[in-house]
Design a protein around this motif. Structure first.
Motif, PDB file in Angstrom:
ATOM      1  N   PHE A   1       0.701  -1.003   0.053  1.00 13.78           N
ATOM      2  CA  PHE A   1       0.108  -0.136   0.010  1.00 13.78           C
ATOM      3  C   PHE A   1       0.772   1.299   0.027  1.00 13.78           C
ATOM      4  O   PHE A   1       0.418   2.406  -0.352  1.00 13.78           O
ATOM      5  CB  PHE A   1      -1.034  -0.023   1.139  1.00 13.78           C
ATOM      6  N   ALA A   2       2.008   1.205   0.466  1.00 13.40           N
ATOM      7  CA  ALA A   2       2.969   2.284   0.310  1.00 13.40           C
ATOM      8  C   ALA A   2       2.980   2.556  -1.204  1.00 13.40           C
ATOM      9  O   ALA A   2       3.074   3.938  -1.590  1.00 13.40           O
ATOM     10  CB  ALA A   2       4.359   2.021   0.703  1.00 13.40           C
ATOM     11  N   ARG A   3       3.473   1.660  -2.015  1.00 12.15           N
ATOM     12  CA  ARG A   3       3.532   2.039  -3.407  1.00 12.15           C
ATOM     13  C   ARG A   3       2.282   2.239  -4.048  1.00 12.15           C
ATOM     14  O   ARG A   3       2.100   3.347  -4.740  1.00 12.15           O
ATOM     15  CB  ARG A   3       4.154   0.732  -4.333  1.00 12.15           C
ATOM     16  N   ILE A   4       1.137   1.613  -3.803  1.00 13.40           N
ATOM     17  CA  ILE A   4      -0.149   1.768  -4.291  1.00 13.40           C
ATOM     18  C   ILE A   4      -0.621   3.352  -4.017  1.00 13.40           C
ATOM     19  O   ILE A   4      -1.064   4.066  -4.792  1.00 13.40           O
ATOM     20  CB  ILE A   4      -1.272   0.942  -3.442  1.00 13.40           C
ATOM     21  N   PHE A   5      -0.432   3.701  -2.530  1.00 11.64           N
ATOM     22  CA  PHE A   5      -0.837   5.357  -2.181  1.00 11.64           C
ATOM     23  C   PHE A   5       0.002   6.216  -3.181  1.00 11.64           C
ATOM     24  O   PHE A   5      -0.322   7.328  -3.722  1.00 11.64           O
ATOM     25  CB  PHE A   5      -0.722   5.496  -0.972  1.00 11.64           C
ATOM     26  N   ARG A   6       1.333   5.851  -3.442  1.00 11.18           N
ATOM     27  CA  ARG A   6       2.461   6.661  -4.071  1.00 11.18           C
ATOM     28  C   ARG A   6       1.918   6.642  -5.704  1.00 11.18           C
ATOM     29  O   ARG A   6       1.856   7.900  -6.248  1.00 11.18           O
ATOM     30  CB  ARG A   6       3.768   6.244  -3.805  1.00 11.18           C
ATOM     31  N   LEU A   7       1.719   5.582  -6.198  1.00 12.52           N
ATOM     32  CA  LEU A   7       1.154   5.664  -7.565  1.00 12.52           C
ATOM     33  C   LEU A   7      -0.208   6.353  -7.825  1.00 12.52           C
ATOM     34  O   LEU A   7      -0.302   7.199  -8.712  1.00 12.52           O
ATOM     35  CB  LEU A   7       0.641   4.122  -8.139  1.00 12.52           C
ATOM     36  N   ILE A   8      -1.136   6.237  -6.902  1.00  9.34           N
ATOM     37  CA  ILE A   8      -2.269   7.023  -6.833  1.00  9.34           C
ATOM     38  C   ILE A   8      -2.295   8.496  -6.964  1.00  9.34           C
ATOM     39  O   ILE A   8      -2.804   9.466  -7.533  1.00  9.34           O
ATOM     40  CB  ILE A   8      -3.439   6.493  -5.761  1.00  9.34           C
ATOM     41  N   LYS A   9      -1.114   9.106  -6.105  1.00 16.54           N
ATOM     42  CA  LYS A   9      -0.851  10.378  -5.808  1.00 16.54           C
ATOM     43  C   LYS A   9      -0.148  10.825  -7.298  1.00 16.54           C
ATOM     44  O   LYS A   9      -0.708  11.669  -7.628  1.00 16.54           O
ATOM     45  CB  LYS A   9      -0.079  10.684  -4.717  1.00 16.54           C
ATOM     46  N   LEU A  10       0.658  10.028  -7.656  1.00 19.11           N
ATOM     47  CA  LEU A  10       1.375  10.392  -9.082  1.00 19.11           C
ATOM     48  C   LEU A  10       0.579  10.356 -10.057  1.00 19.11           C
ATOM     49  O   LEU A  10       0.801  11.205 -11.051  1.00 19.11           O
ATOM     50  CB  LEU A  10       2.746   9.541  -9.145  1.00 19.11           C
ATOM     51  N   LYS A  11      -0.131   9.134 -10.390  1.00 26.89           N
ATOM     52  CA  LYS A  11      -0.706   8.764 -11.704  1.00 26.89           C
ATOM     53  C   LYS A  11      -2.189   9.553 -11.827  1.00 26.89           C
ATOM     54  O   LYS A  11      -2.780   9.446 -12.840  1.00 26.89           O
ATOM     55  CB  LYS A  11      -0.870   7.375 -11.933  1.00 26.89           C
ATOM     56  N   ALA A  12      -2.935   9.641 -10.598  1.00 22.84           N
ATOM     57  CA  ALA A  12      -4.191   9.961 -10.315  1.00 22.84           C
ATOM     58  C   ALA A  12      -4.630  11.256  -9.983  1.00 22.84           C
ATOM     59  O   ALA A  12      -5.656  11.816 -10.028  1.00 22.84           O
ATOM     60  CB  ALA A  12      -5.006   8.809  -9.828  1.00 22.84           C
ATOM     61  N   GLY A  13      -3.322  11.964  -9.434  1.00 17.77           N
ATOM     62  CA  GLY A  13      -3.563  13.299  -8.847  1.00 17.77           C
ATOM     63  C   GLY A  13      -4.429  13.410  -7.541  1.00 17.77           C
ATOM     64  O   GLY A  13      -5.106  14.348  -7.117  1.00 17.77           O
ATOM     65  N   ILE A  14      -4.505  12.010  -6.920  1.00 18.96           N
ATOM     66  CA  ILE A  14      -5.155  11.875  -5.546  1.00 18.96           C
ATOM     67  C   ILE A  14      -4.034  12.211  -4.472  1.00 18.96           C
ATOM     68  O   ILE A  14      -3.413  11.240  -4.126  1.00 18.96           O
ATOM     69  CB  ILE A  14      -5.871  10.713  -5.601  1.00 18.96           C
ATOM     70  N   TYR A  15      -4.277  13.287  -3.728  1.00 15.96           N
ATOM     71  CA  TYR A  15      -3.323  13.460  -2.660  1.00 15.96           C
ATOM     72  C   TYR A  15      -3.458  12.944  -1.327  1.00 15.96           C
ATOM     73  O   TYR A  15      -4.827  12.424  -1.133  1.00 15.96           O
ATOM     74  CB  TYR A  15      -3.028  15.135  -2.598  1.00 15.96           C
ATOM     75  N   PRO A  16      -2.710  12.568  -0.418  1.00 18.20           N
ATOM     76  CA  PRO A  16      -2.837  11.896   0.717  1.00 18.20           C
ATOM     77  C   PRO A  16      -3.903  12.091   1.619  1.00 18.20           C
ATOM     78  O   PRO A  16      -4.763  11.422   2.193  1.00 18.20           O
ATOM     79  CB  PRO A  16      -1.487  12.188   1.651  1.00 18.20           C
ATOM     80  N   SER A  17      -4.289  13.833   1.794  1.00 19.47           N
ATOM     81  CA  SER A  17      -5.612  14.286   2.523  1.00 19.47           C
ATOM     82  C   SER A  17      -6.676  13.535   1.953  1.00 19.47           C
ATOM     83  O   SER A  17      -7.750  13.031   2.680  1.00 19.47           O
ATOM     84  CB  SER A  17      -5.491  15.536   2.669  1.00 19.47           C
ATOM     85  N   ARG A  18      -6.752  13.521   0.537  1.00 23.47           N
ATOM     86  CA  ARG A  18      -7.940  13.163  -0.262  1.00 23.47           C
ATOM     87  C   ARG A  18      -8.050  11.413  -0.033  1.00 23.47           C
ATOM     88  O   ARG A  18      -8.880  10.701   0.038  1.00 23.47           O
ATOM     89  CB  ARG A  18      -8.015  13.494  -1.674  1.00 23.47           C
ATOM     90  N   ILE A  19      -7.080  10.667  -0.001  1.00 26.84           N
ATOM     91  CA  ILE A  19      -6.836   9.315   0.021  1.00 26.84           C
ATOM     92  C   ILE A  19      -7.437   9.021   1.653  1.00 26.84           C
ATOM     93  O   ILE A  19      -8.207   8.234   1.691  1.00 26.84           O
ATOM     94  CB  ILE A  19      -5.323   8.727   0.138  1.00 26.84           C
TER      95      ILE A  19
END
Length: 438
Positions: A29-47
């Motif tokens: 999930f570390a990589r999953i969350f980072r990829l979501i931030k980089l590729k989908a533009g969804i930042y940690p606060s939104r996650i």
């Protein structure tokens, strides 16, 4: 903390990438969350908002300082971020399943299915993969059936040892496979496959019940009921109805639970003389009466359970294999739990303690559940030190199991400790809870 918020699907290019699929396969999930931030533009606060977490926890996960292990949290992340269940080794998520209206509107017409043969075990799963597997495997044989039955036995053993929540994807997959084989089998094998499908559907329902996902559990229990009805297997129908009765008790619908238990007893009587099955069914009824605090009816149901079990002694070889778990130890501890639900803690405690003492060491989930009930009876009697000690035993046992049902019980027990928050035994219990959550 607010629950997960609605979210649109992730970009198809991200879902198709090798890096993403590898991260999901490993539940990294570390990589999953980072990829979501980089590729989908969804930042940690939104996650965090989508997944029902705090931003600090998301940050710790992204930094590799925390991991996600509990299946209920992983499912919450899958639902919040719209990660297809199969990518994380989960069953199809509810939002992946088309609504009945959309299915009726867009699905092409086809030949009607037999009345009790479900089209798929997992509503929303396509048939193409299963059909390819059948083509690759060739004709269904008795050896295939034997191997599948062995898998079911293994699932029940693992459920007993470690809880059923993590078994759901495998069980649902096997159910889908058997459902497809039912269509290709001849009449002789078809009946046995339908019986096996009924058992797998009941097992899936039980696994979802153990995960506290009651609506999904009900779907699979209903499927099991339909399959066993199609086989005219009244004894197995009683088995499924007993599971539904227990779930209704957990959901706080004790009146419905009593009705289901009584219906199960009627089905078992129609199937013939099966006192061991009847003993278990009377105990299910006792649980429901206890939830209503109907002492007289509860005591009567317990007495009927004991009488039936006495009649079953020495006749174990006549009983179906699925009832053999309900042995003398189970009768003792379930009697204690019925008294505990009724509020008769003094009568309940020695029975639950004796059952826990007798119980096999490998039955981790059962031992954790019974340690919780022992703690409950001790707390009801004002014995805070022993209650917390028993609850710590239950907590320690949960380290080896995946059962949100047991975890939920311990959380409820913790809430009941609020008036004693400053007491040393409670502080010790809370420290152990924090350690278990790390």
């Amino acid at each position: 903390m607010p629950g997960p918020q609605p979210h649109h699907a992730l970009p198809p290019a991200l879902l198709a990438s090798h890096e993403w699929q590898n991260a999901c396969r490993n539940r990294d999930f570390a990589r999953i969350f980072r990829l979501i931030k980089l590729k989908a533009g969804i930042y940690p606060s939104r996650i965090a908002a989508l997944c029902g977490m705090t931003p600090s926890r998301v940050g710790e996960i992204m930094a590799g300082r925390r991991a996600l292990a509990h299946i209920d949290v992983i499912e919450r992340v899958a639902d919040g971020l719209r990660i297809p269940g199969a990518m994380l080794g989960l069953a199809h998520r509810p939002w992946e399943i088309p609504s009945p209206d959309r299915v009726r509107e867009h699905a092409p017409e086809r030949e009607p299915e037999p009345a009790h043969a479900p089209t798929t075990s997992d509503p929303g799963r396509g048939d193409s993969l299963d059909n390819l597997l059948l083509l690759a495997d060739g004709q269904v044989t008795r050896s295939t059936l034997t191997a599948l039955r062995s898998s079911v036995e293994d699932y029940w053993r693992r459920d007993d040892q470690h809880g059923g929540a993590s078994l759901r994807p495998a069980i649902v997959g096997h159910l889908g496979y058997v459902t497809q084989m039912m269509r290709a089998a001849d009449d002789a094998l078809g009946r046995d496959l339908r019986s096996l499908a009924a058992e797998l559907a009941r097992l899936a329902g039980w696994a979802y019940f153990d995960a506290r996902q009651y609506s999904t559990a009900r779907i699979y229990f209903t499927q099991a009921l339909g399959l066993s009805h199609g086989q005219n297997d009244r004894l197995f129908m009683a088995n499924v109805l007993s599971c539904m009765s227990l779930q209704a008790t957990y959901e706080g619908n004790a009146v419905h639970a009593i009705a289901l238990a009584c219906k199960a007893q009627d089905a078992a009587r129609a199937a013939g003389d099966q006192p061991q099955v009847m003993s278990m069914l009377h105990m299910r009824e006792a649980f429901a009466h206890a939830a209503l605090r109907d002492a007289s009816s509860c005591h009567q149901a317990i007495a009927r359970s004991r009488e039936a079990y006495d009649l079953a002694r020495g006749r174990e070889d006549e009983a179906p294999s699925w009832i053999l778990y309900f042995d003398e130890t189970k009768l003792i501890v379930d009697t204690g739990i019925a008294y505990a639900r009724l509020g008769e803690a003094q009568r309940a405690e020695p029975l639950i303690a004796e059952g826990l003492r007798r119980e096999a060491a490998g039955r981790q989930r059962g031992r954790a559940l019974h340690a919780y009930w022992l703690a409950t009876t001790q707390l009801q009697q004002g014995n805070l030190d022993n209650a917390c000690r028993s609850a710590i035993l239950a907590l320690d046992l949960t380290a080896a199991i995946d059962s949100p049902r047991v975890t939920g019980h311990l959380q409820e027990f913790h809430h009941r400790l609020a008036p004693y928050a400053r007491e040393t035994p409670v502080i010790r219990f809370e420290e152990r809870m924090r350690e278990a959550q790390r």
